[in-house]
Design a protein around this motif. Structure first.
Motif, PDB file in Angstrom:
ATOM      1  N   SER A 188       0.798  -1.219   0.000  1.00  0.00           N
ATOM      2  CA  SER A 188       0.000   0.000   0.000  1.00  0.00           C
ATOM      3  C   SER A 188       0.832   1.272   0.000  1.00  0.00           C
ATOM      4  CB  SER A 188      -0.942   0.007   1.212  1.00  0.00           C
ATOM      5  OG  SER A 188      -0.201  -0.097   2.400  1.00  0.00           O
ATOM      6  N   TRP A 222      -7.019   4.966  -6.536  1.00  0.00           N
ATOM      7  CA  TRP A 222      -7.940   6.083  -6.694  1.00  0.00           C
ATOM      8  C   TRP A 222      -7.214   7.277  -7.316  1.00  0.00           C
ATOM      9  CZ3 TRP A 222      -8.966  10.983  -4.308  1.00  0.00           C
ATOM     10  CH2 TRP A 222     -10.273  11.459  -4.486  1.00  0.00           C
ATOM     11  N   ARG A 223      -5.967   7.481  -6.871  1.00  0.00           N
ATOM     12  CA  ARG A 223      -5.096   8.530  -7.402  1.00  0.00           C
ATOM     13  C   ARG A 223      -3.657   8.061  -7.222  1.00  0.00           C
ATOM     14  NH1 ARG A 223      -7.106  13.949  -5.448  1.00  0.00           N
ATOM     15  NH2 ARG A 223      -8.406  13.732  -7.320  1.00  0.00           N
ATOM     16  N   THR A 230       0.778   8.403  -7.349  1.00  0.00           N
ATOM     17  CA  THR A 230       1.786   9.167  -6.614  1.00  0.00           C
ATOM     18  C   THR A 230       1.993  10.560  -7.214  1.00  0.00           C
ATOM     19  OG1 THR A 230       2.903   7.140  -5.944  1.00  0.00           O
ATOM     20  CG2 THR A 230       4.204   9.167  -5.885  1.00  0.00           C
ATOM     21  N   ASP A 232      -5.430  11.069 -11.518  1.00  0.00           N
ATOM     22  CA  ASP A 232      -6.546  10.167 -11.223  1.00  0.00           C
ATOM     23  C   ASP A 232      -6.400   8.899 -12.057  1.00  0.00           C
ATOM     24  OD1 ASP A 232      -7.529  12.112  -9.560  1.00  0.00           O
ATOM     25  OD2 ASP A 232      -8.944  12.907 -11.026  1.00  0.00           O
ATOM     26  N   HIS A 257      -2.757   1.945  -2.371  1.00  0.00           N
ATOM     27  CA  HIS A 257      -2.839   3.254  -1.715  1.00  0.00           C
ATOM     28  C   HIS A 257      -1.436   3.846  -1.771  1.00  0.00           C
ATOM     29  CE1 HIS A 257      -6.724   1.808  -0.328  1.00  0.00           C
ATOM     30  NE2 HIS A 257      -6.101   0.704   0.035  1.00  0.00           N
ATOM     31  N   SER A 317      -0.016   9.946  -2.716  1.00  0.00           N
ATOM     32  CA  SER A 317      -1.293  10.241  -3.371  1.00  0.00           C
ATOM     33  C   SER A 317      -2.191  11.115  -2.515  1.00  0.00           C
ATOM     34  CB  SER A 317      -2.020   8.931  -3.705  1.00  0.00           C
ATOM     35  OG  SER A 317      -2.268   8.177  -2.529  1.00  0.00           O
ATOM     36  N   TRP A 318      -1.990  11.100  -1.192  1.00  0.00           N
ATOM     37  CA  TRP A 318      -2.847  11.885  -0.290  1.00  0.00           C
ATOM     38  C   TRP A 318      -2.468  13.369  -0.258  1.00  0.00           C
ATOM     39  CZ3 TRP A 318       0.030   7.591   1.205  1.00  0.00           C
ATOM     40  CH2 TRP A 318       1.293   7.851   1.731  1.00  0.00           C
ATOM     41  N   HIS A 319      -1.434  13.731  -0.985  1.00  0.00           N
ATOM     42  CA  HIS A 319      -1.025  15.147  -1.012  1.00  0.00           C
ATOM     43  C   HIS A 319      -1.896  15.994  -1.930  1.00  0.00           C
ATOM     44  CE1 HIS A 319       3.302  13.770   0.198  1.00  0.00           C
ATOM     45  NE2 HIS A 319       2.493  13.859   1.230  1.00  0.00           N
ATOM     46  N   TYR A 320      -2.733  15.341  -2.737  1.00  0.00           N
ATOM     47  CA  TYR A 320      -3.541  16.058  -3.727  1.00  0.00           C
ATOM     48  C   TYR A 320      -5.004  16.025  -3.279  1.00  0.00           C
ATOM     49  CZ  TYR A 320       0.757  15.163  -6.304  1.00  0.00           C
ATOM     50  OH  TYR A 320       2.076  15.092  -6.682  1.00  0.00           O
ATOM     51  N   TYR A 321      -5.544  17.196  -2.977  1.00  0.00           N
ATOM     52  CA  TYR A 321      -6.860  17.282  -2.337  1.00  0.00           C
ATOM     53  C   TYR A 321      -7.977  17.675  -3.294  1.00  0.00           C
ATOM     54  CZ  TYR A 321      -3.983  17.201   1.867  1.00  0.00           C
ATOM     55  OH  TYR A 321      -3.083  16.843   2.838  1.00  0.00           O
ATOM     56  N   ARG A 350     -11.961  14.500  -7.606  1.00  0.00           N
ATOM     57  CA  ARG A 350     -11.598  13.594  -8.702  1.00  0.00           C
ATOM     58  C   ARG A 350     -12.368  13.970  -9.957  1.00  0.00           C
ATOM     59  NH1 ARG A 350     -12.343   7.553  -9.722  1.00  0.00           N
ATOM     60  NH2 ARG A 350     -10.258   6.763 -10.167  1.00  0.00           N
TER      61      ARG A 350
END
Length: 641
Positions: free
Chosen positions: A118, A218-219, A221, A225, A252, A256-260, A263
């Motif tokens: 992940s 989902w998105r 690195t 998308d 996961h 990838s969580w840096h982009y808010y 989608r």
């Protein structure tokens, strides 16, 4: 009548029996005579495995293979080719190389599982689409020549990290139009620009495409998308006409969580009308978070008919009680024969008082299953429902009770303890699963006591059992979760290990004794189970030692290096001869353990061991005369037979 005078058909049946019982002996059988070689050649050559590392090695390996097939006149026997590795001419070694991402020996230990990887780097467009007649494409010429030399190919398994080259696809189309393509590294790389490139659509809609494995996110690195999941559903619903088996691994990826941003919307594949319905026979969904169910299943149900499924797997995530209830109420699976499922209470934020009832309804919604694997919260009521509904037809059963280990999770004080199997539970399985051939189940270690031995003896009552996988559970969650738990040790062992923890010296001593599983103990467990076994002989026993040092969320990790060394896992197999009782015993993960021991020895130089845990270890196993390392001093406690 001598062996050589037997008709070819009888020799082929003998070769098939040898191959089934002990495949390594098949080659020895084939070398005994020309007649035996002719009878066994179709079994020896029916599958060819090719591992690609570089261009020169590929040509050399294929040339040798073609020469061997020609010399033995065996090309006509080849029905399946499996290709693994990667063939990239100029690319550097990738940081997220999947070979390195796997946990050591996980595939040896686990059943029907793989790591979700992940936190590795993942991008949709990791390399350009391969062009026809390009240098990358022409590098595959040896494999193309091999395909043309084989007349009756039925399956091509492609598990390379590089994209399938056009020349290989053309060879399949022209030479083997009926061959099934198993593409285990499938992915659209060009969805970022709207419609995929024409070659990617050609590959995705290839008539021979039978099975695919897709990794997606989902998105990614880089913040792009990833719509590969949506694209796969549309392929299933008509665009890939002969696609029957799909595996989806949801990642996961790191960063990838840096982009808010929200989608983007999925625009669909060219040619998709939404009017057709797929007919998958196998669907595996791995790594998706629990909150995505039942929406994920609902989306799949719009693209493929669940009534056609024979295999369903939901792994590395978890179905909640509410999701199971929704499945039971909204879908039927009349043809399903194999179910692999991970369950979760999903009670971090809300109480779920009806979890058990929902799980019972879920398992009762299926017809008679032949294979069932469950990992997650299980209780006796769920087990009763499973055995009542499916026991008479089950040939393979895996039960792995699990509860969340964190004591405090979003304000919730967890007190759940995984179900512990008793002698009565094993006898219940024996009474209700009359055709069971393969069983995976945890057994609580209890210092090799007489009660533990009785658990092992129960397995020899299961008449059809041939393969047994025992998870030797060394955890003790009662220490932190059961307020009534108050073991009475002798005066010295009553002392706490550390003022910050509830652990007593006696508790750590029990952990060390339970984790200590050497070859002698493994052989003794095998003997206890296989001796006087009713019905079929036990052919294979796998022992996985785990859970040492787990007492709930407040785990005491200061002695983890001791637990790792003691907790050894074993594979024991019967030598397939009727005139003797020989077995082979092999430690699983030995290479990784020895490498870890070497690193630990390096780190231990110049530092003292943790005093309390070390004293406990030495009260069990004093230092042997001439010993240079504590790893050489211990041995398992023998079974109290």
């Amino acid at each position: 009548m001598t062996l050589l005078s037997l008709p070819l058909e009888l020799l082929q049946q003998i070769a098939a029996c040898v191959e089934t019982v002990h495949r390594p002996s098949l080659c020895a059988f084939s070398l005994t005579s020309k007649a035996c070689h002719g009878a066994s050649a179709f079994l020896i050559f029916w599958q060819i495995n090719i591992t690609i590392h570089h261009r020169e090695g590929l040509r050399r390996d294929v040339d040798r293979l073609v020469e061997a097939l020609s010399r033995t006149d065996s090309a006509r026997h080849v029905q399946r080719i499996s290709i693994r590795g990667a063939l990239r001419l100029n690319a550097k070694k990738m940081d997220d190389d999947e070979e390195a991402a796997y946990q050591p020996s996980l595939e040896q230990m686990m059943i029907d599982e793989e790591p979700t990887r992940s936190l590795r780097r993942y991008v949709v467009y990791d390399e350009p689409v391969i062009q026809k007649s390009s240098e990358d494409d022409l590098a595959w010429a040896p494999v193309v020549s091999l395909l043309r030399a084989i007349p009756h190919l039925k399956d091509l398994v492609y598990d390379c990290r590089s994209q399938i080259p056009p020349s290989l696809l053309s060879a399949l189309r022209e030479q083997h139009p009926q061959c099934r393509l198993h593409h285990l590294t499938f992915r659209f790389r060009t969805l970022l620009w709207g419609d995929p490139y024409p070659y990617e659509m050609e590959l995705a809609t290839f008539p021979s495409l039978y099975r695919v494995k897709l990794t997606c996110a989902w998105r990614d690195t880089d913040g792009d998308d990833d719509f590969n999941l949506e694209a796969m559903m549309e392929l299933v619903a008509g665009l890939a006409p002969n696609l029957k088996e799909v595996i989806v691994l949801d990642l996961h990826p790191i960063g990838s969580w840096h982009y808010y941003r929200p989608r983007e919307s999925w625009k669909g594949l060219p040619g998709f009308t939404g009017k057709a319905m797929g007919s998958l026979t196998s669907l595996s969904l791995k790594g998706f978070p629990p909150q995505k169910f039942p929406t994920l299943l609902q989306n799949w149900a719009r693209h493929t008919d669940f009534a056609c499924l024979r295999h369903l797997a939901i792994c590395n995530s978890g179905l909640s009680g509410e999701a199971m209830e929704w499945v039971a109420q909204n879908h039927s699976f009349p043809r399903l024969r194999t179910l692999i499922v991970h369950l979760t209470r999903d009670d971090r934020y809300h109480e779920r008082p009806h979890y058990s009832e929902n799980a019972i309804s879920f398992f009762q919604a299926f017809e008679s299953l032949e294979e069932l694997s469950i990992h997650g919260p299980i209780d006796s009521h769920i087990m009763d429902a499973i055995l009542s509904q499916h026991g008479q037809t089950l040939k393979k059963l895996s039960l792995r009770p699990f509860e969340e280990l964190m004591d405090y999770d979003h304000g919730r004080d967890r007190r759940d303890i995984p179900m512990e199997f008793t002698k009565d539970h094993i006898l219940q399985i024996q009474a209700q699963c009359l055709v069971l051939e393969e069983l995976a189940i945890p057994v609580k270690r209890n210092k090799s006591s007489a009660s533990e031995v009785e658990m092992y003896r129960c397995f020899n009552e299961i008449k059809s059992l041939r393969f047994l996988f025992l998870i030797l559970d060394c955890s003790n969650l009662r220490v932190c979760r059961d307020s009534t738990y108050n073991p009475q040790f002798n005066k010295e062992d009553q002392k706490p290990v550390d003022d910050r923890y509830l652990l007593k010296r006696g508790t750590i001593k029990e952990t060390f004794i339970n984790c200590a599983v050497d070859e002698a103990l493994a052989r003794s467990i095998w003997k206890t189970i296989s001796q006087n076994k009713r019905g079929r002989q036990l052919e294979r026993l796998k022992l996985w030692t785990k859970g040492g040092g787990e007492y709930g969320g407040s785990a005491y990790r200061s002695f983890s290096e001791v637990v790792r060394n003691l907790s050894r896992s074993w594979l024991i197999e019967r030598v397939p001869r009727d005139d003797q009782e020989d077995i082979t015993v092999r430690e699983l993960g030995q290479h990784e353990r020895e490498a870890n021991d070497l690193e630990e020895r390096r780190l231990e130089k110049g530092r003292d061991h943790v005093p309390n845990a070390w004293r406990v270890f030495r009260t069990i196993w004093p230092c042997k005369e001439g010993s240079k390392d504590w790893r050489d001093d211990w041995s398992s406690f023998p079974l109290q037979v």
